[in-house]
Design a protein around this motif. Structure first.
Motif, PDB file in Angstrom:
ATOM      1  N   ILE A 172     -61.357  -8.939  43.275  1.00  0.00           N
ATOM      2  CA  ILE A 172     -62.405  -9.033  44.285  1.00  0.00           C
ATOM      3  C   ILE A 172     -62.908 -10.479  44.315  1.00  0.00           C
ATOM      4  CG2 ILE A 172     -64.542  -8.041  45.138  1.00  0.00           C
ATOM      5  CD1 ILE A 172     -62.357  -5.961  44.696  1.00  0.00           C
ATOM      6  N   VAL A 173     -62.714 -11.146  45.433  1.00  0.00           N
ATOM      7  CA  VAL A 173     -63.057 -12.568  45.527  1.00  0.00           C
ATOM      8  C   VAL A 173     -64.549 -12.734  45.797  1.00  0.00           C
ATOM      9  CG1 VAL A 173     -62.681 -14.718  46.807  1.00  0.00           C
ATOM     10  CG2 VAL A 173     -60.749 -13.204  46.283  1.00  0.00           C
ATOM     11  N   SER A 174     -65.173 -13.621  45.025  1.00  0.00           N
ATOM     12  CA  SER A 174     -66.578 -13.953  45.216  1.00  0.00           C
ATOM     13  C   SER A 174     -66.700 -15.403  45.680  1.00  0.00           C
ATOM     14  CB  SER A 174     -67.358 -13.748  43.917  1.00  0.00           C
ATOM     15  OG  SER A 174     -68.737 -13.988  44.107  1.00  0.00           O
ATOM     16  N   GLY A 175     -67.894 -15.761  46.097  1.00  0.00           N
ATOM     17  CA  GLY A 175     -68.149 -17.121  46.559  1.00  0.00           C
ATOM     18  C   GLY A 175     -69.165 -17.111  47.678  1.00  0.00           C
ATOM     19  N   ARG A 176     -69.357 -18.278  48.273  1.00  0.00           N
ATOM     20  CA  ARG A 176     -70.339 -18.391  49.335  1.00  0.00           C
ATOM     21  C   ARG A 176     -69.831 -19.217  50.516  1.00  0.00           C
ATOM     22  NH1 ARG A 176     -74.964 -20.924  48.385  1.00  0.00           N
ATOM     23  NH2 ARG A 176     -76.152 -19.451  49.659  1.00  0.00           N
ATOM     24  N   LYS A 177     -68.726 -19.932  50.324  1.00  0.00           N
ATOM     25  CA  LYS A 177     -68.273 -20.864  51.351  1.00  0.00           C
ATOM     26  C   LYS A 177     -66.950 -20.405  51.961  1.00  0.00           C
ATOM     27  CE  LYS A 177     -70.713 -24.730  49.211  1.00  0.00           C
ATOM     28  NZ  LYS A 177     -70.608 -26.098  48.637  1.00  0.00           N
ATOM     29  N   GLU A 178     -66.556 -21.081  53.030  1.00  0.00           N
ATOM     30  CA  GLU A 178     -65.395 -20.644  53.784  1.00  0.00           C
ATOM     31  C   GLU A 178     -64.094 -20.645  52.976  1.00  0.00           C
ATOM     32  OE1 GLU A 178     -63.218 -21.528  58.055  1.00  0.00           O
ATOM     33  OE2 GLU A 178     -65.373 -21.842  57.825  1.00  0.00           O
ATOM     34  N   PRO A 179     -63.845 -21.595  52.065  1.00  0.00           N
ATOM     35  CA  PRO A 179     -62.613 -21.490  51.269  1.00  0.00           C
ATOM     36  C   PRO A 179     -62.522 -20.180  50.496  1.00  0.00           C
ATOM     37  CG  PRO A 179     -63.491 -23.701  51.098  1.00  0.00           C
ATOM     38  CD  PRO A 179     -64.535 -22.886  51.825  1.00  0.00           C
ATOM     39  N   ALA A 180     -63.652 -19.692  49.990  1.00  0.00           N
ATOM     40  CA  ALA A 180     -63.645 -18.399  49.282  1.00  0.00           C
ATOM     41  C   ALA A 180     -63.354 -17.259  50.250  1.00  0.00           C
ATOM     42  CB  ALA A 180     -64.982 -18.173  48.589  1.00  0.00           C
ATOM     43  N   MET A 181     -63.868 -17.353  51.470  1.00  0.00           N
ATOM     44  CA  MET A 181     -63.589 -16.318  52.467  1.00  0.00           C
ATOM     45  C   MET A 181     -62.108 -16.296  52.822  1.00  0.00           C
ATOM     46  SD  MET A 181     -66.869 -16.950  54.961  1.00  0.00           S
ATOM     47  CE  MET A 181     -68.434 -17.444  54.221  1.00  0.00           C
ATOM     48  N   ARG A 182     -61.513 -17.469  52.972  1.00  0.00           N
ATOM     49  CA  ARG A 182     -60.078 -17.525  53.265  1.00  0.00           C
ATOM     50  C   ARG A 182     -59.267 -16.981  52.099  1.00  0.00           C
ATOM     51  NH1 ARG A 182     -61.452 -22.754  55.344  1.00  0.00           N
ATOM     52  NH2 ARG A 182     -60.522 -23.735  53.499  1.00  0.00           N
ATOM     53  N   ARG A 183     -59.716 -17.264  50.878  1.00  0.00           N
ATOM     54  CA  ARG A 183     -59.023 -16.733  49.696  1.00  0.00           C
ATOM     55  C   ARG A 183     -59.109 -15.201  49.687  1.00  0.00           C
ATOM     56  NH1 ARG A 183     -61.571 -19.641  46.307  1.00  0.00           N
ATOM     57  NH2 ARG A 183     -59.967 -21.271  46.355  1.00  0.00           N
ATOM     58  N   ALA A 184     -60.268 -14.660  50.020  1.00  0.00           N
ATOM     59  CA  ALA A 184     -60.417 -13.207  50.077  1.00  0.00           C
ATOM     60  C   ALA A 184     -59.485 -12.610  51.122  1.00  0.00           C
ATOM     61  CB  ALA A 184     -61.863 -12.840  50.382  1.00  0.00           C
TER      62      ALA A 184
END
Length: 328
Positions: A172-184
């Motif tokens: 489950i990918v976490s984060g706050r920025k767009e690179p994390a969203m693309r990774r998810a």
């Protein structure tokens, strides 16, 4: 995706505790989570160690890292550790992963360039998937290289059937920025942001859905989660004081109005109204992290027993459909 119900998780704050976990397992809670740093600035634990404790001290709930700072670990070692814990837990482990970077000194101490943390995480995910797929694996990449490596599955005493889950635990990918969203969208089994307002969550749903469409990925089964700091009390003013005290020190650069947007606080009725906004934005699994320095079990109990029953799924709206339509 669609979901038949809204589910709740809880963060084991401040540390995993056997009695606390036993009490939580008696509540309508589906999961418990805890993360950790390798070299934190305070006396808090490390993610794999905490996960092992939660695995040993629970019987029913899903247990997960929120989050494991994957670039700090060699993926062969962490693949073995997580596979073993998943097998011993009966397939209850989930792995929330993030790139970290807020504490640069732990990267320096471990010899990991902080600027490489995103690429290193992407490569580590690839390695984890390959090793959990079974059979010998060889890998040659910028960060990791090895030949003919095979994980041997652990079969706990008395186990009847496969050891762990085929393909390993969900990432489950976490984060706050767009690179994390693309990774998810590209490589995750779900999305678990933190310190997000409902509006920010809705934007992230649109971003992830759009990127998945661009690369031709079907998000069926993808988990739309959120890690939400909050306090629920009979006395709403006490709950608001909890959040101000708990987050004011850690996130003192954020004004009170911003904390109010990202950390619901108040009575069960007030918090339910705020969390409903997250559900309307696309969240289907809410991980409640008690933003309180005392009686965190009380916060989780009220959330599970009096907030969760007040939440409702948007009628006839799937998460992806809402995103494509630009719904909030």
């Amino acid at each position: 995706m669609s979901a038949e119900r809204i589910t709740f998780g809880a963060a084991a704050i401040p540390e995993p505790d056997r009695a606390w976990l036993a009490a939580v397992e008696r509540l309508p809670i589906d999961s418990v989570w805890q993360g950790g740093h390798v070299l934190p600035p305070s006396d808090t634990g490390e993610a794999i160690t905490r996960l092992a404790l939660m695995t040993a001290w629970t019987e029913r709930v899903r247990v997960g890292t929120a989050v494991l700072l994957l670039p700090l670990y060699h993926p062969v070692l962490v693949a073995k550790q997580l596979a073993d814990l998943d097998a011993h837990s009966g397939g209850r482990v989930s792995v929330g992963i993030g790139v970290g970077g807020e504490f640069r000194h732990e990267f320096d101490a471990l010899g990991v360039p902080v600027a490489s943390r995103g690429a290193r995480t992407d490569e580590a995910i690839e390695v984890l998937r390959a090793l959990w797929g079974g059979g010998p694996v060889s890998h040659s990449g910028p960060a990791f290289s090895f030949d003919d490596v095979q994980l041997r599955p652990v079969r706990p005493p008395g186990a009847d059937g496969p050891a762990g889950r085929p393909g390993g635990p969900p990432l489950i990918v976490s984060g706050r920025k767009e690179p994390a969203m693309r990774r998810a969208a590209r490589a995750g089994d779900g999305w678990l942001p933190y310190l997000f307002s409902p509006e920010a969550y809705a934007r992230s749903v649109r971003t992830i859905t759009a990127h998945a469409a661009e690369i031709g990925r079907d998000l069926a089964g993808f988990e739309w989660m959120a890690y939400v700091y909050c306090s629920v009390r009979r006395d709403g003013d006490r709950a608001r004081d909890d959040v101000a005290t708990f987050l004011g020190g850690a996130y003192g650069d954020k004004p009170g109005a911003m904390l109010d947007r990202i950390a619901p606080a108040g009575t069960p009725e007030e918090v339910a109204a705020r969390l409903q906004q997250y559900v309307d934005a696309g969240v289907r699994h809410l991980v409640v992290s008690p933003a309180a320095r005392e009686d965190t079990l009380g916060v989780v109990t009220l959330a599970a027993e009096e907030v969760l029953p007040r939440l409702t799924l948007p009628a006839g709206v799937e998460v992806g459909v809402a995103a494509e339509a630009g719904a909030p």
